[in-house]
Design a protein around this motif. Structure first.
Motif, PDB file in Angstrom:
ATOM      1  N   UNK A 420       0.861  -1.179   0.000  1.00  0.00           N
ATOM      2  CA  UNK A 420       0.000   0.000   0.000  1.00  0.00           C
ATOM      3  C   UNK A 420       0.898   1.231   0.000  1.00  0.00           C
ATOM      4  N   UNK A 421       0.732   2.106  -0.963  1.00  0.00           N
ATOM      5  CA  UNK A 421       1.561   3.311  -1.057  1.00  0.00           C
ATOM      6  C   UNK A 421       0.671   4.547  -1.125  1.00  0.00           C
ATOM      7  N   UNK A 422       1.238   5.673  -0.726  1.00  0.00           N
ATOM      8  CA  UNK A 422       0.506   6.938  -0.739  1.00  0.00           C
ATOM      9  C   UNK A 422       1.436   8.017  -1.294  1.00  0.00           C
ATOM     10  N   UNK A 423       1.337   8.265  -2.572  1.00  0.00           N
ATOM     11  CA  UNK A 423       2.240   9.221  -3.220  1.00  0.00           C
ATOM     12  C   UNK A 423       2.082  10.631  -2.667  1.00  0.00           C
ATOM     13  N   UNK A 424       0.884  10.968  -2.223  1.00  0.00           N
ATOM     14  CA  UNK A 424       0.659  12.329  -1.743  1.00  0.00           C
ATOM     15  C   UNK A 424       1.490  12.634  -0.505  1.00  0.00           C
ATOM     16  N   UNK A 425       1.592  11.683   0.414  1.00  0.00           N
ATOM     17  CA  UNK A 425       2.334  11.925   1.653  1.00  0.00           C
ATOM     18  C   UNK A 425       3.784  11.465   1.585  1.00  0.00           C
ATOM     19  N   UNK A 426       4.139  10.692   0.569  1.00  0.00           N
ATOM     20  CA  UNK A 426       5.451  10.058   0.508  1.00  0.00           C
ATOM     21  C   UNK A 426       6.381  10.790  -0.458  1.00  0.00           C
ATOM     22  N   UNK A 427       7.139  11.731   0.071  1.00  0.00           N
ATOM     23  CA  UNK A 427       8.036  12.534  -0.768  1.00  0.00           C
ATOM     24  C   UNK A 427       9.163  11.685  -1.346  1.00  0.00           C
ATOM     25  N   UNK A 428       9.671  10.722  -0.583  1.00  0.00           N
ATOM     26  CA  UNK A 428      10.772   9.897  -1.080  1.00  0.00           C
ATOM     27  C   UNK A 428      10.336   9.034  -2.259  1.00  0.00           C
ATOM     28  N   UNK A 429       9.138   8.501  -2.179  1.00  0.00           N
ATOM     29  CA  UNK A 429       8.648   7.689  -3.295  1.00  0.00           C
ATOM     30  C   UNK A 429       8.435   8.545  -4.535  1.00  0.00           C
ATOM     31  N   UNK A 430       7.931   9.757  -4.353  1.00  0.00           N
ATOM     32  CA  UNK A 430       7.772  10.666  -5.497  1.00  0.00           C
ATOM     33  C   UNK A 430       9.132  10.998  -6.100  1.00  0.00           C
ATOM     34  N   UNK A 431      10.126  11.152  -5.237  1.00  0.00           N
ATOM     35  CA  UNK A 431      11.479  11.451  -5.725  1.00  0.00           C
ATOM     36  C   UNK A 431      12.028  10.302  -6.564  1.00  0.00           C
ATOM     37  N   UNK A 432      11.766   9.066  -6.131  1.00  0.00           N
ATOM     38  CA  UNK A 432      12.234   7.903  -6.882  1.00  0.00           C
ATOM     39  C   UNK A 432      11.589   7.841  -8.264  1.00  0.00           C
ATOM     40  N   UNK A 433      10.296   8.093  -8.314  1.00  0.00           N
ATOM     41  CA  UNK A 433       9.592   8.066  -9.596  1.00  0.00           C
ATOM     42  C   UNK A 433      10.082   9.181 -10.512  1.00  0.00           C
ATOM     43  N   UNK A 434      10.335  10.353  -9.941  1.00  0.00           N
ATOM     44  CA  UNK A 434      10.846  11.475 -10.744  1.00  0.00           C
ATOM     45  C   UNK A 434      12.244  11.165 -11.267  1.00  0.00           C
ATOM     46  N   UNK A 435      13.045  10.519 -10.430  1.00  0.00           N
ATOM     47  CA  UNK A 435      14.405  10.159 -10.858  1.00  0.00           C
ATOM     48  C   UNK A 435      14.360   9.222 -12.063  1.00  0.00           C
ATOM     49  N   UNK A 436      13.461   8.268 -12.040  1.00  0.00           N
ATOM     50  CA  UNK A 436      13.338   7.366 -13.188  1.00  0.00           C
ATOM     51  C   UNK A 436      12.888   8.109 -14.447  1.00  0.00           C
ATOM     52  N   UNK A 437      12.019   9.089 -14.283  1.00  0.00           N
ATOM     53  CA  UNK A 437      11.496   9.818 -15.447  1.00  0.00           C
ATOM     54  C   UNK A 437      12.513  10.770 -16.044  1.00  0.00           C
ATOM     55  N   UNK A 438      13.259  11.476 -15.182  1.00  0.00           N
ATOM     56  CA  UNK A 438      14.101  12.586 -15.651  1.00  0.00           C
ATOM     57  C   UNK A 438      15.596  12.396 -15.420  1.00  0.00           C
ATOM     58  N   UNK A 439      15.968  11.434 -14.580  1.00  0.00           N
ATOM     59  CA  UNK A 439      17.386  11.251 -14.273  1.00  0.00           C
ATOM     60  C   UNK A 439      17.867  12.148 -13.156  1.00  0.00           C
ATOM     61  N   UNK A 440      16.962  12.905 -12.525  1.00  0.00           N
ATOM     62  CA  UNK A 440      17.335  13.785 -11.410  1.00  0.00           C
ATOM     63  C   UNK A 440      16.119  13.967 -10.509  1.00  0.00           C
ATOM     64  N   UNK A 441      16.342  14.640  -9.361  1.00  0.00           N
ATOM     65  CA  UNK A 441      15.255  14.923  -8.417  1.00  0.00           C
ATOM     66  C   UNK A 441      15.205  16.423  -8.197  1.00  0.00           C
ATOM     67  N   UNK A 442      14.037  17.012  -8.343  1.00  0.00           N
ATOM     68  CA  UNK A 442      13.896  18.462  -8.229  1.00  0.00           C
ATOM     69  C   UNK A 442      14.218  18.938  -6.814  1.00  0.00           C
ATOM     70  N   UNK A 443      14.649  20.183  -6.710  1.00  0.00           N
ATOM     71  CA  UNK A 443      15.065  20.764  -5.436  1.00  0.00           C
ATOM     72  C   UNK A 443      13.936  20.787  -4.414  1.00  0.00           C
ATOM     73  N   UNK A 444      12.702  20.945  -4.881  1.00  0.00           N
ATOM     74  CA  UNK A 444      11.594  21.042  -3.931  1.00  0.00           C
ATOM     75  C   UNK A 444      11.314  19.724  -3.229  1.00  0.00           C
ATOM     76  N   UNK A 445      11.816  18.609  -3.775  1.00  0.00           N
ATOM     77  CA  UNK A 445      11.670  17.322  -3.114  1.00  0.00           C
ATOM     78  C   UNK A 445      12.865  16.997  -2.222  1.00  0.00           C
ATOM     79  N   UNK A 446      14.018  17.536  -2.557  1.00  0.00           N
ATOM     80  CA  UNK A 446      15.220  17.241  -1.798  1.00  0.00           C
ATOM     81  C   UNK A 446      15.260  18.016  -0.477  1.00  0.00           C
ATOM     82  N   UNK A 447      16.132  17.571   0.414  1.00  0.00           N
ATOM     83  CA  UNK A 447      16.361  18.307   1.649  1.00  0.00           C
ATOM     84  C   UNK A 447      16.923  19.680   1.324  1.00  0.00           C
TER      85      UNK A 447
END
Length: 489
Positions: A420-447
């Motif tokens: 069971x996953x919740x993309x809305x509350x899970x910033x790390x999971x969103x970051x992983x999906x973004x990394x696969x799509x673009x090869x990087x993680x946007x600053x607003x998701x990073x620390x």
């Protein structure tokens, strides 16, 4: 080390330790009499037996002495576990036990133990038990202030035997009688996310069936054509070290996975990868957080070192030691730190942890509002406004008031093995999906830069900090996470 030896290493380490002790001065009744401290120990036991006002529980005294002896070493991973607790852990390790088919969650607000998940097909599900129900009594025993571990001892039992439980639901009590059934300990949960991204959460390595379950999950992903996979090791406090090696091996084609360094300073290879037709060779991201420990760090450290995966999340716990284990004559278990593990690139992780390639905070479980105070009249009702919302607290007979908000809990599927996953509350999971799509993680998701700086510096600060003592697992293995973990009865 070949594959057939890996599963035996825990026993081999214990045997090695025993040989080492035999070659040293050792301990015996005669040895105790040769030292002033040993004679003092016997003196105190005799003095206690002869003069204590109440009846002496000799077993309790002896077990307390064992705990004191190991506790004197001041090492959080060297410990003695009493027989009743060891029996529960042994059942967990085997991967099957007899209970009612729920996950228990200890509520840190002190509101008792509640049902986190009710698994389909279990006795509790058939009896109408629901997530959120709070345990009040088990077979007539009040359990409102009982710990999760002690509650498990009451709920588990022999197959087919009845257990009567009184629950509270929304403040209303109800009682059901259930017959204990076999419950499988499933440590792997899977899903395929949008875009065909595979997701495998490995919740614990403390399960002899974890390797088998994980291999099946990897084959499932390959059969479904998954070419991008997320391996979630968050809140996985470790377990069997050989299971960690087996997991890493399924993503590596060759080379060392982990070595063990003992007191002589030499590192000995423990696990080495080999190519296999079942290996997953697609893109890989590993998610970790502060509660990812030991075997989880073996896996993430090895995959990071050989650049097989991108690690995203928070710096891990930093439990980089293995234990040798002695099963004691009373049914208990003593574990002592026996070696420190080393990554393929020679990194020592103990008290350091694994620093992810991309730092992203775990946002799934925000810390709830809590406060306490004193100095008001007993019974006073206080109302605070926090972010525009009213929060109420009532002072007790001493004028002390406190408020602890509800702690969020991890949502689990009623079907074991289904993630069971919740993309809305899970910033790390969103970051992983973004990394696969673009090869990087946007600053607003990073620390933020400040958060990242603290994360990088905190490993060096750990050396001077008191480490939280954790509930410990068995043979030559890793420790569970510092946060309260759900337990299955």
């Amino acid at each position: 080390m070949n594959r057939n030896q890996v599963l035996l290493l825990s026993g081999a380490l214990t045997g090695t330790a025993a040989v080492g002790y035999a070659q040293m001065s050792g301990y015996s009744a005669a040895d105790l009499l040769r030292t002033s401290s040993g004679r003092s120990f016997i003196q105190v036991l005799n003095f206690l037996e002869q003069n204590y006002l109440y009846e002496v529980d000799r077993d309790a005294v002896m077990r307390g002495a064992i705990q004191g002896a190991l506790g004197a070493l001041d090492n959080e991973f060297t410990y003695y576990e009493e027989p009743a607790d060891n029996e529960i852990d042994a059942a967990n390790l085997e991967g099957e036990f007899y209970g009612i088919g729920v996950v228990l969650e200890g509520d840190r607000s002190g509101k008792g133990v509640r049902v986190g998940t009710v698994y389909q097909g279990g006795a509790a599900s058939a009896a109408g038990v629901r997530m959120g129900d709070v345990f009040l009594e088990v077979d007539g025993k009040d359990v409102r202030s009982t710990s999760t571990n002690d509650l498990v001892k009451l709920v588990r039992g022999k197959p087919g035997t009845p257990v009567t439980v009184t629950f509270s639901r929304s403040g209303t009590p109800y009682t059901v009688t259930m017959k204990r059934k076999a419950v499988s300990n499933v440590s792997v949960e899977t899903a395929v996310l949008d875009g065909g991204v595979g997701y495998i959460a490995l919740t614990s390595f403390y399960n002899k069936r974890a390797s088998e379950q994980f291999r099946a999950a990897v084959q499932e992903m390959k059969a479904r054509g998954v070419t991008h996979l997320i391996l979630d090791l968050r809140d996985n406090g470790g377990g069997l070290l050989n299971a960690g090696v087996d997991v890493a091996d399924q993503f590596m084609q060759k080379g060392p996975i982990v070595s063990l360094q003992q007191k002589d300073g030499r590192s000995r290879l423990y696990g080495e990868a080999g190519a296999s037709a079942g290996d997953y060779q697609g893109k890989l991201v590993v998610l970790v957080n502060r509660n990812s420990a030991s075997a989880s760090e073996v896996v993430s450290g090895a995959l990071q070192d050989v650049k097989r995966a991108t690690v995203i999340g928070e710096k891990t716990f930093g439990k980089g030691v293995a234990q040798a284990v002695l099963n004691t004559a009373d049914g208990g278990r003593a574990a002592i730190v026996n070696s420190e593990w080393v990554t393929p690139n020679g990194r020592h992780i103990n008290k350091e942890g694994i620093l992810p390639d991309i730092l992203v905070k775990d946002t799934r479980f925000p810390i709830p509002l809590n406060f306490a105070g004193s100095g008001v009249k007993p019974g006073t009702e206080l109302t605070l406004v926090v972010d525009g919302q009213e929060v109420k607290a009532k002072a007790d007979s001493d004028g002390v008031f406190r408020y602890i908000g509800d702690y969020p809990h991890r949502e689990r599927s009623a079907v074991q093995g289904q993630a069971t996953v919740d993309l809305e509350s899970d910033r790390q999971l969103r970051a992983a999906l973004e990394y696969f799509r673009t090869g990087s993680v946007s600053k607003d998701l990073q620390m933020t830069a400040e958060e990242a700086k603290k994360e990088r510096e905190s490993a060096h600060e750990k050396d001077g900090e008191e480490t939280q003592e954790l509930p410990q697992p068995a043979p030559g293995q890793s420790a569970p996470p510092p946060a309260p973990a759900p337990t299955q009865p």
